[in-house]
Design a protein around this motif. Structure first.
Motif, PDB file in Angstrom:
ATOM      1  N   LEU A   1     -13.675  -8.864 -83.783  1.00  0.00           N
ATOM      2  CA  LEU A   1     -13.558  -9.935 -84.777  1.00  0.00           C
ATOM      3  C   LEU A   1     -13.035  -9.443 -86.125  1.00  0.00           C
ATOM      4  O   LEU A   1     -12.493 -10.226 -86.903  1.00  0.00           O
ATOM      5  CB  LEU A   1     -14.917 -10.619 -84.974  1.00  0.00           C
ATOM      6  CG  LEU A   1     -15.475 -11.374 -83.774  1.00  0.00           C
ATOM      7  CD1 LEU A   1     -16.853 -11.929 -84.088  1.00  0.00           C
ATOM      8  CD2 LEU A   1     -14.536 -12.497 -83.354  1.00  0.00           C
TER       9      LEU A   1
ATOM     10  N   ILE B   1      -8.082 -15.540 -83.596  1.00  0.00           N
ATOM     11  CA  ILE B   1      -9.328 -14.792 -83.422  1.00  0.00           C
ATOM     12  C   ILE B   1      -9.410 -14.233 -82.005  1.00  0.00           C
ATOM     13  O   ILE B   1      -9.276 -14.961 -81.026  1.00  0.00           O
ATOM     14  CB  ILE B   1     -10.552 -15.692 -83.685  1.00  0.00           C
ATOM     15  CG1 ILE B   1     -10.509 -16.259 -85.108  1.00  0.00           C
ATOM     16  CG2 ILE B   1     -11.853 -14.919 -83.472  1.00  0.00           C
ATOM     17  CD1 ILE B   1     -11.589 -17.289 -85.393  1.00  0.00           C
TER      18      ILE B   1
ATOM     19  N   THR C   1      -8.552 -10.068 -85.968  1.00  0.00           N
ATOM     20  CA  THR C   1      -8.379 -11.388 -86.571  1.00  0.00           C
ATOM     21  C   THR C   1      -7.145 -11.361 -87.470  1.00  0.00           C
ATOM     22  O   THR C   1      -6.962 -10.414 -88.238  1.00  0.00           O
ATOM     23  CB  THR C   1      -9.627 -11.789 -87.379  1.00  0.00           C
ATOM     24  OG1 THR C   1     -10.732 -11.950 -86.472  1.00  0.00           O
ATOM     25  CG2 THR C   1      -9.414 -13.083 -88.141  1.00  0.00           C
TER      26      THR C   1
ATOM     27  N   THR D   1     -15.058 -16.918 -93.524  1.00  0.00           N
ATOM     28  CA  THR D   1     -13.744 -17.300 -94.035  1.00  0.00           C
ATOM     29  C   THR D   1     -13.893 -17.820 -95.460  1.00  0.00           C
ATOM     30  O   THR D   1     -14.832 -18.576 -95.749  1.00  0.00           O
ATOM     31  CB  THR D   1     -13.127 -18.403 -93.153  1.00  0.00           C
ATOM     32  OG1 THR D   1     -12.900 -17.886 -91.847  1.00  0.00           O
ATOM     33  CG2 THR D   1     -11.810 -18.897 -93.716  1.00  0.00           C
TER      34      THR D   1
ATOM     35  N   ILE E   1     -17.017 -15.720 -87.612  1.00  0.00           N
ATOM     36  CA  ILE E   1     -16.371 -14.946 -88.667  1.00  0.00           C
ATOM     37  C   ILE E   1     -16.541 -15.694 -89.978  1.00  0.00           C
ATOM     38  O   ILE E   1     -16.636 -16.930 -89.991  1.00  0.00           O
ATOM     39  CB  ILE E   1     -14.866 -14.706 -88.381  1.00  0.00           C
ATOM     40  CG1 ILE E   1     -14.093 -16.027 -88.398  1.00  0.00           C
ATOM     41  CG2 ILE E   1     -14.664 -13.956 -87.082  1.00  0.00           C
ATOM     42  CD1 ILE E   1     -12.582 -15.847 -88.437  1.00  0.00           C
TER      43      ILE E   1
END
Length: 468
Positions: free
Chosen positions: A104, A99, A108, A87, A85
């Motif tokens: 995803l 997560i 999340t 960020t 993922i």
């Protein structure tokens, strides 16, 4: 040739030490009880490792460091390196994230990270639009008539407009956030619909003149994203005239705008230097030499160690004597009968100067092709051919000349290398080809047979027209 800047990639990605409280990112993974999790970051379009940690039996990972991470888009890469993922890292660097690999985007959850909560809402919006886009693509694929396709096209445009509208609204509602900074940088100038009459280039000049308006070049926020490199590539590859006299002032002007951010200055200078040191286009080495002389020699490349800096400077100094427009260095050599010959005593409206090796595979192909072009066309244009042996034995050299009937050439070698031609002509590989004018000024180099033919045809035609 092994490029100098390959060794700089690792240096470029090294973080500047900051006196700060550091970072701590707590990650809870569902369905993981072991393995290693990685934290990577973008550097332009490439990604580099920033941190890693083992996953506990409870699925928890704690990434932490004593110094703050530089801002940008980071990748939390899950064990197995098959999923990740993105960020955002900015000012607040102590937060947690949960997560769930089954989804995803939608599953999340961030805590104590407003930037990532906003980023997650954007990614969820994009996921919805992508689902709609897939439906439109399926509709287009199933279209049986032009009318069917025409119905789907406006829907695709509408989706694009919705994404742009989302970003515009976000910029207004969340000014100053790192995501707003990225959205602003991605926004391209809008050329006014009302344009001056008779100025066909108004749109181009307006777009180019306002290209950097919304790009934050005075902070570090865009370096660790793919956005800045994309902007640089489009500007210098599509908007700047591809000649050193145009490129050099553009480089200087852009670098001047980055001076308040060490990381942005470092990245832009690195990108420009690498772009033009490795360019496949003739003459771009002049830009590389300029950048080295103005910034590296002056000590502005603060991130380099002395030996690395010296390699770059030495490379530029090796190129400087044989840039396009420079006078070719004096070259004395012995011919096949061991008589002394000289470049400047060899007459010709043009001179094709070739450094070659009779044992080189590429030379074995190119030298006969050069000779065919010379015999068929160039000889009648007043072109002289000078071939200088760089490697191989005397017997191998003479045998190649005989077998390929290379008549009309001035063949030479330098048994003592007294003129240091390898440095003066930057002979790092063979064949190395230069085209010189009547006064032995360098007008082209590193061209293939077809390119040389086109260049000579074009330039001899210009001279003939000038005489009329």
């Amino acid at each position: 040739m092994r490029k100098i800047f390959i060794l700089l990639v690792a240096i470029l990605s090294g973080a500047v030490q900051l006196h700060a409280q550091g970072y701590q990112i707590t990650i809870q993974l569902k369905n993981y009880t072991s393995g290693k999790l990685y934290l990577a970051h973008y550097m332009g379009k490439a990604t580099y490792l920033a941190d890693s940690a083992d996953v506990s039996q409870s699925g928890q990972v704690i990434l932490k460091g004593k110094e703050k991470l530089l801002p940008g888009i980071y990748l939390v890469v899950l064990p197995g390196k098959q999923q990740y993922i993105e960020t955002l890292i900015d000012k607040h660097q102590t937060f947690s994230v949960s997560i769930d690999t089954t989804d995803l985007v939608r599953k999340t959850v961030y805590k104590n990270s407003p930037d990532n909560e906003l980023f997650l809402s954007y990614n969820r919006f994009l996921a919805e639009q992508e689902a709609l886009s897939r439906g439109i693509q399926q509709q287009l694929a199933a279209a049986k008539t032009a009318a069917d396709s025409a119905k789907a096209a406006p829907l695709q445009k509408e989706l694009g407009d919705k994404i742009q509208q989302f970003r515009s609204n976000f910029i207004k509602e969340h000014p100053g956030t790192i995501l707003a900074t990225m959205f602003l940088a991605m926004k391209e100038p809008e050329v006014p619909k009302e344009q001056p009459k008779g100025d066909s280039l108004f749109g181009y000049h307006y777009f180019k003149g306002h290209y950097w308006d919304n790009v934050d070049l005075q902070s570090d926020r865009l370096v660790r994203t793919p956005i800045l490199e994309g902007k640089l590539a489009k500007y210098f590859n599509q908007l700047v005239a591809p000649v050193p006299d145009s490129i050099i002032p553009e480089c200087d002007a852009l670098l001047a705008r980055t001076r308040k951010s060490k990381e942005t200055f470092k990245f832009v200078l690195w990108w420009l230097t690498y772009q033009y040191e490795t360019s496949p286009y003739m003459g771009m080495d002049a830009v590389f030499v300029h950048l080295v002389e103005k910034y590296y020699v002056a000590g502005d490349a603060f991130w380099l160690k002395e030996d690395q800096l010296n390699k770059i400077i030495d490379r530029a100094y090796a190129l400087a004597p044989n840039l396009i427009g420079k006078q070719a260095a004096q070259l004395d050599f012995k011919d096949t009968t061991a008589h002394l010959q000289s470049l400047y005593k060899t007459p010709g409206k043009y001179t094709v100067l070739v450094f070659w090796d009779p044992t080189c595979g590429h030379c074995k192909t190119e030298i006969p092709r050069l000779d065919s072009a010379y015999q068929a066309s160039w000889k009648n244009k007043g072109v002289s051919m000078i071939g200088i042996k760089t490697e191989g034995t005397q017997d191998e050299w003479l045998k190649f000349i005989r077998e390929h009937n290379l008549k009309g050439w001035v063949h030479g070698y330098e048994p003592q290398a007294a003129t240091n031609y390898r440095r003066l002509y930057d002979v790092y590989s063979t064949p190395m080809i230069y085209l010189l004018d009547e006064k032995k000024k360098i007008v082209a180099k590193k061209l293939g047979v077809e390119q040389l033919q086109a260049f000579l045809d074009r330039n001899t035609a210009k001279k003939d027209n000038a005489k009329l």
